[in-house]
Design a protein around this motif. Structure first.
Motif, PDB file in Angstrom:
ATOM      1  N   THR A 141       0.846  -1.204   0.000  1.00 51.80           N
ATOM      2  CA  THR A 141       0.000   0.000   0.000  1.00 51.80           C
ATOM      3  C   THR A 141       0.875   1.245   0.000  1.00 51.80           C
ATOM      4  O   THR A 141       1.082   1.863  -1.043  1.00 51.80           O
ATOM      5  CB  THR A 141      -0.924   0.010   1.219  1.00 51.80           C
ATOM      6  N   ASP A 142       1.453   1.557   1.171  1.00 52.75           N
ATOM      7  CA  ASP A 142       2.239   2.786   1.275  1.00 52.75           C
ATOM      8  C   ASP A 142       3.474   2.760   0.388  1.00 52.75           C
ATOM      9  O   ASP A 142       3.877   3.770  -0.169  1.00 52.75           O
ATOM     10  CB  ASP A 142       2.682   2.994   2.730  1.00 52.75           C
ATOM     11  N   TYR A 143       4.103   1.589   0.291  1.00 52.46           N
ATOM     12  CA  TYR A 143       5.363   1.520  -0.447  1.00 52.46           C
ATOM     13  C   TYR A 143       5.198   0.812  -1.780  1.00 52.46           C
ATOM     14  O   TYR A 143       6.155   0.238  -2.294  1.00 52.46           O
ATOM     15  CB  TYR A 143       6.427   0.838   0.410  1.00 52.46           C
ATOM     16  N   LEU A 144       3.977   0.863  -2.338  1.00 45.84           N
ATOM     17  CA  LEU A 144       3.733   0.163  -3.597  1.00 45.84           C
ATOM     18  C   LEU A 144       4.695   0.617  -4.687  1.00 45.84           C
ATOM     19  O   LEU A 144       5.273  -0.193  -5.404  1.00 45.84           O
ATOM     20  CB  LEU A 144       2.290   0.403  -4.043  1.00 45.84           C
ATOM     21  N   LEU A 145       4.888   1.948  -4.773  1.00 45.78           N
ATOM     22  CA  LEU A 145       5.738   2.474  -5.848  1.00 45.78           C
ATOM     23  C   LEU A 145       7.153   1.925  -5.717  1.00 45.78           C
ATOM     24  O   LEU A 145       7.733   1.429  -6.687  1.00 45.78           O
ATOM     25  CB  LEU A 145       5.747   3.999  -5.805  1.00 45.78           C
ATOM     26  N   ALA A 146       7.693   1.978  -4.492  1.00 42.86           N
ATOM     27  CA  ALA A 146       9.059   1.481  -4.276  1.00 42.86           C
ATOM     28  C   ALA A 146       9.138  -0.003  -4.616  1.00 42.86           C
ATOM     29  O   ALA A 146      10.102  -0.463  -5.241  1.00 42.86           O
ATOM     30  CB  ALA A 146       9.476   1.732  -2.833  1.00 42.86           C
ATOM     31  N   ILE A 149       9.164  -0.395  -8.354  1.00 48.45           N
ATOM     32  CA  ILE A 149      10.450  -0.005  -8.965  1.00 48.45           C
ATOM     33  C   ILE A 149      11.478  -1.099  -8.734  1.00 48.45           C
ATOM     34  O   ILE A 149      12.270  -1.426  -9.621  1.00 48.45           O
ATOM     35  CB  ILE A 149      10.976   1.330  -8.401  1.00 48.45           C
TER      36      ILE A 149
ATOM     37  N   LEU B   4      -3.750   6.377  -3.694  1.00 46.07           N
ATOM     38  CA  LEU B   4      -2.806   5.783  -4.625  1.00 46.07           C
ATOM     39  C   LEU B   4      -2.576   6.691  -5.829  1.00 46.07           C
ATOM     40  O   LEU B   4      -1.461   7.059  -6.141  1.00 46.07           O
ATOM     41  CB  LEU B   4      -3.364   4.431  -5.084  1.00 46.07           C
ATOM     42  N   LEU B   6      -2.956   6.314  -9.191  1.00 45.01           N
ATOM     43  CA  LEU B   6      -2.108   5.646 -10.171  1.00 45.01           C
ATOM     44  C   LEU B   6      -1.873   6.512 -11.411  1.00 45.01           C
ATOM     45  O   LEU B   6      -0.817   6.484 -12.010  1.00 45.01           O
ATOM     46  CB  LEU B   6      -2.779   4.331 -10.578  1.00 45.01           C
ATOM     47  N   PHE B  62       0.913   8.030  -4.712  1.00 43.02           N
ATOM     48  CA  PHE B  62       1.551   6.826  -4.188  1.00 43.02           C
ATOM     49  C   PHE B  62       1.924   7.008  -2.724  1.00 43.02           C
ATOM     50  O   PHE B  62       3.064   6.781  -2.326  1.00 43.02           O
ATOM     51  CB  PHE B  62       2.790   6.460  -5.007  1.00 43.02           C
ATOM     52  N   SER B  63       0.970   7.456  -1.916  1.00 43.43           N
ATOM     53  CA  SER B  63       1.169   7.623  -0.476  1.00 43.43           C
ATOM     54  C   SER B  63       2.377   8.504  -0.169  1.00 43.43           C
ATOM     55  O   SER B  63       3.136   8.232   0.753  1.00 43.43           O
ATOM     56  CB  SER B  63       1.354   6.278   0.217  1.00 43.43           C
ATOM     57  N   LEU B  65       5.070   9.072  -2.022  1.00 43.02           N
ATOM     58  CA  LEU B  65       6.372   8.733  -2.586  1.00 43.02           C
ATOM     59  C   LEU B  65       6.644   9.500  -3.880  1.00 43.02           C
ATOM     60  O   LEU B  65       7.784   9.588  -4.317  1.00 43.02           O
ATOM     61  CB  LEU B  65       6.459   7.220  -2.881  1.00 43.02           C
ATOM     62  N   TYR B  66       5.592  10.042  -4.476  1.00 43.83           N
ATOM     63  CA  TYR B  66       5.692  10.608  -5.815  1.00 43.83           C
ATOM     64  C   TYR B  66       5.171  12.029  -5.783  1.00 43.83           C
ATOM     65  O   TYR B  66       4.078  12.274  -5.263  1.00 43.83           O
ATOM     66  CB  TYR B  66       4.845   9.738  -6.753  1.00 43.83           C
ATOM     67  N   LEU B 117      11.165   8.621 -12.662  1.00 42.18           N
ATOM     68  CA  LEU B 117      10.813   8.363 -11.262  1.00 42.18           C
ATOM     69  C   LEU B 117      11.730   9.142 -10.334  1.00 42.18           C
ATOM     70  O   LEU B 117      11.295   9.654  -9.297  1.00 42.18           O
ATOM     71  CB  LEU B 117      10.911   6.864 -10.981  1.00 42.18           C
ATOM     72  N   HIS B 123      10.425  11.090  -1.815  1.00 37.07           N
ATOM     73  CA  HIS B 123      10.703  10.184  -0.717  1.00 37.07           C
ATOM     74  C   HIS B 123      12.090   9.617  -0.978  1.00 37.07           C
ATOM     75  O   HIS B 123      12.436   9.320  -2.112  1.00 37.07           O
ATOM     76  CB  HIS B 123       9.641   9.073  -0.748  1.00 37.07           C
ATOM     77  N   LEU B 125      13.431   6.797  -0.413  1.00 35.58           N
ATOM     78  CA  LEU B 125      13.446   5.440  -0.953  1.00 35.58           C
ATOM     79  C   LEU B 125      13.174   5.447  -2.457  1.00 35.58           C
ATOM     80  O   LEU B 125      13.886   4.812  -3.241  1.00 35.58           O
ATOM     81  CB  LEU B 125      12.394   4.605  -0.230  1.00 35.58           C
ATOM     82  N   ALA B 126      12.137   6.199  -2.862  1.00 33.93           N
ATOM     83  CA  ALA B 126      11.795   6.268  -4.286  1.00 33.93           C
ATOM     84  C   ALA B 126      12.937   6.900  -5.066  1.00 33.93           C
ATOM     85  O   ALA B 126      13.258   6.477  -6.180  1.00 33.93           O
ATOM     86  CB  ALA B 126      10.514   7.064  -4.470  1.00 33.93           C
ATOM     87  N   LEU B 183      11.630   9.869   6.108  1.00 34.14           N
ATOM     88  CA  LEU B 183      12.115   9.542   4.769  1.00 34.14           C
ATOM     89  C   LEU B 183      11.465  10.418   3.708  1.00 34.14           C
ATOM     90  O   LEU B 183      12.006  10.608   2.639  1.00 34.14           O
ATOM     91  CB  LEU B 183      11.844   8.058   4.445  1.00 34.14           C
TER      92      LEU B 183
END
Lengths: 219, 474
Positions: A141-146, A149, B4, B6, B62-63, B65-66, B117, B123, B125-126, B183
């Motif tokens: 959910t929260d880290y779906l994008l990571a 990738i 999300l 998308l 994306f929560s 991250l993006y 990306l 984030h 991590l991303a 993060l």
């Protein structure tokens, strides 16, 4: 932290450090790989103590069970010339020591700030806490994008590994299915009408039977 | 923040799925050129998707991250267009060397996905994963020419040093996390403003700056760059010299201007020393080169010095100027390496300074574009390179970094020497021996003309792009 947990932490921590040092300092690469396995196991025990069971098992299953075994095979198959690898060790030593001193000094300075001395937040969790479930819940959910990738990176690794290692050698007896499927009957077999010259006149037989035209087999 | 959304990543999804489709198509008997057109169409489709959904305000997907913002969209558009340019130039070069395969093109599309990306990362991590997706694809693209020892050497050097850079960056990120326990970049910025563990944060910052400098190729972290640029097949050099530079700029901006903005006092000093070192190393060592490819590699280092000068300013004006510089540099770099690729023949690379001699007589069109490129890289008005340098200078002076602007100016005078030497060799020297004339085929002539025209137009009318860059930060 109970006394027993403390004992486990220090015992396996020492094992981790000792085997880690062995990985770097031993001469035989096979021994190094085996010690790396040992250090992974020790790290997995430390994670278990923190309550991260899922990660601990994954570390054992994936890294020890799959990655390191494969790595061990690779190391055993390589024809390593240890003396050549160690060439120039003394020449590069001063530079290496300098880098170690700088990085070590930085680390000491960081530890001196006291940020890591804080009492660790309790890792105690409820009896029915499932770290696998919790991890899965945020991973998808929260880290779906990571997560996606990371999957894409694995795909790139597969594509690169295949493209870099697959060689089409002429002596290879490989089959090419797309060519096999695309083939037509006419490519394989050519029917030819060969006009047969009239039989020579003094033939005693009365029957002028035509022989079937010989089929010429191509390929 | 659990939504999300998308659709926000539609260009990336399209690009990635397109890359997968290209891999499948490559197993059929489609010709490499057809696949190249397909790859360009996919990139253009992603650019169209980006254009249609141009974000008006800053949001997240994306929560968290993006990042959805004009900054993201600008960087992504630059990356997509630069990738299209680099692939378009390389058709003949790749085909002559048997490299125009589905794998090369798919890896190119995957690298572009990673860059998009990276540009959109909100984030840590991303950001890191996007960077790795880009880098791993690039290493493989160089190594694909396995029978060429120099290409393999370049790929290995790039891989090992790139891995060290990633390690430095990760270590820095872990220290920043230790100090801030965050993060997400905006949260990192908020926590960094009043972090108790300032020492840890500063150590993390040092590692992050070193990692980003590695990726940009700024001195003293530039050692890999000349060897990689020189050894890689020219088409791959062109690919790494274009869009990934915009992506590296995005990496620096996201980390420094995004997450570690409160430490601007500390990192601007670090970046200023990197900028001076890059300008010095790049411009001085380029003079001693006998290979155009290596010369352009050192020129890349000096251009990164200029780009860093813009970021050093630490103001929105400076960031925008550096972004403008990154775009213009990508345009010039692709043009420069593109010329080398177009003028190479199947059996002979065109890469030494001696090859350039008398080019004006052998191929006037290629010489004309090279003239425009060299003058623009040297920063001679009214070309785009001049305006990019001017924007960076004025931003640096405006932020009180006058001495840095003066140093940059002095070194660009030094740099003008080796750019003008190429012009002299092309127009005033006789060709060596009886080198046969290399003609440009129609489509490539158009491409080269468009590239040159764009550099002139961006020099004459830089306002539009510069304003767009400023709006992205405003």
């Amino acid at each position: 932290m109970s006394a027993f947990e403390g004992f486990l932490f220090y015992a396996f921590g020492a094992l981790l450090l000792g085997s880690g040092l062995g990985v770097i300092f031993l001469r035989n690469p096979v021994h190094c790989a085996l010690l790396l396995v040992l250090s992974f196991v020790a790290a997995a025990v430390l994670w278990l103590l923190l309550g991260a069971e899922f990660l601990a098992w994954v570390l054992i299953l994936v890294y020890v069970g799959a990655v390191m075994v494969l790595f061990l095979f690779v190391v055993m198959m390589l024809d390593l010339n240890l003396d050549r690898l160690r060439e120039g060790f003394w020449r590069y030593l001063p530079v290496g020591v300098g880098v170690i001193l700088v990085l070590g000094g930085q680390l000491m300075a960081i530890f001196a700030t006291g940020v890591f001395e804080a009492e660790p937040k309790s890792a105690r969790v409820a009896e029915d806490y499932s770290s696998a479930k919790e991890l899965g819940a945020v991973l998808y959910t929260d880290y779906l994008l990571a997560f996606e990738i990371a999957a894409a990176i694995l795909l790139v690794a597969i594509v690169a590994a295949i493209a870099l290692t697959m060689r089409r050698r002429p002596e290879n007896k490989q089959i090419e299915p797309d060519r096999q499927v695309a083939v037509k009957a006419a490519d394989r077999l050519r029917m030819e009408q060969i006009s047969v010259a009239p039989p020579p006149a003094p033939a005693p037989q009365e029957e002028g039977e035509d022989k079937p035209a010989p089929a010429e087999n191509k390929q | 923040m659990a939504e999300l959304n998308l659709g926000a990543a539609a260009p990336e999804l399209f690009l990635f799925l397109g890359g997968c489709a290209l891999l499948l198509l490559a197993t059929t008997r489609l010709s490499g050129r057809l696949l190249l057109h397909g790859a360009n169409l996919i990139l253009a489709g992603a650019a169209l998707l980006l254009w249609l959904a141009w974000p008006a305000e800053i949001g997240a997907a994306f929560s968290g991250l993006y990042e959805v913002s004009a900054l993201t969209a600008m960087l992504q558009m630059g990356i997509l267009l630069a990738t299209i340019g680099a692939l378009s130039y390389s058709g003949d070069y790749l085909a002559q060397r048997g490299m125009l395969t589905g794998e090369y093109l798919a890896l190119g599309l995957f690298a572009a996905t990673g860059m998009l990306l990276l540009a959109a990362a909100r984030h840590l991590l991303a950001l890191y994963l996007g960077l790795e997706l880009m880098s791993l694809s690039l290493y493989a693209m160089i190594a694909l020419r396995r029978d060429d020892v120099r290409a393999i050497e370049a790929a290995l050097k790039y891989f090992v040093l790139g891995a060290i850079a990633s390690g430095l960056l990760l270590y820095g990120i872990s220290l920043v996390y230790a100090a801030t326990l965050q993060l997400e970049l905006p949260a990192v910025a908020a926590a960094a403003a009043d972090a108790e563990a300032r020492g840890v944060l500063l150590a993390g910052l040092a590692f992050i700056v070193a990692g980003a400098a590695f990726k940009l190729g700024a001195a003293p972290f530039h050692m890999w760059l000349p060897d990689v640029y020189d050894g890689a097949p020219t088409a791959a050099t062109m690919f790494i010299g274009g869009a990934p530079k915009i992506a590296a700029y995005a990496l620096a901006i996201r980390l420094l201007a995004g997450g570690l903005e409160p430490l601007v006092e500390e990192w601007s000093g670090l970046l200023a020393s990197l900028a001076v070192a890059s300008l010095g190393v790049g411009n001085v060592i380029a003079i001693a080169q006998t290979s155009v490819k290596r010369m352009l590699a050192y020129s890349a280092i000096s251009h990164m010095g200029f780009l860093l000068t813009g970021i050093v300013a630490g103001s929105e004006e400076g960031y925008a100027a550096a972004m403008f510089y990154a775009f213009v540099y990508a345009l010039m770099s692709i043009g420069g390496f593109g010329m080398l690729a177009l003028l190479s023949r199947a059996d002979a690379e065109f890469e030494m300074l001696a090859d350039v001699k008398g080019l004006a007589k052998r191929n006037p069109a290629a010489a004309a574009l090279t003239l425009i490129l060299m003058l623009s890289m040297a920063g001679i008005p009214p070309l785009a390179g001049f305006y990019a340098k001017l924007a960076v200078w004025s931003a640096a002076v405006g932020a009180g970094w006058t001495w840095l602007a003066v140093v940059a100016g002095l070194f660009s005078v030094v740099g003008a020497f080796y750019y003008l030497r190429v012009v002299k060799l092309m127009y005033f020297d006789a060709p060596d021996g009886d080198a046969p004339a290399v003609a440009l085929r129609g489509p490539y002539l158009l491409l080269a003309a468009a590239n040159g025209l764009l550099i002139i137009l961006l020099g004459l009318f830089p306002g539009g792009l510069l304003r767009a860059c400023q709006l992205a930060f405003g």
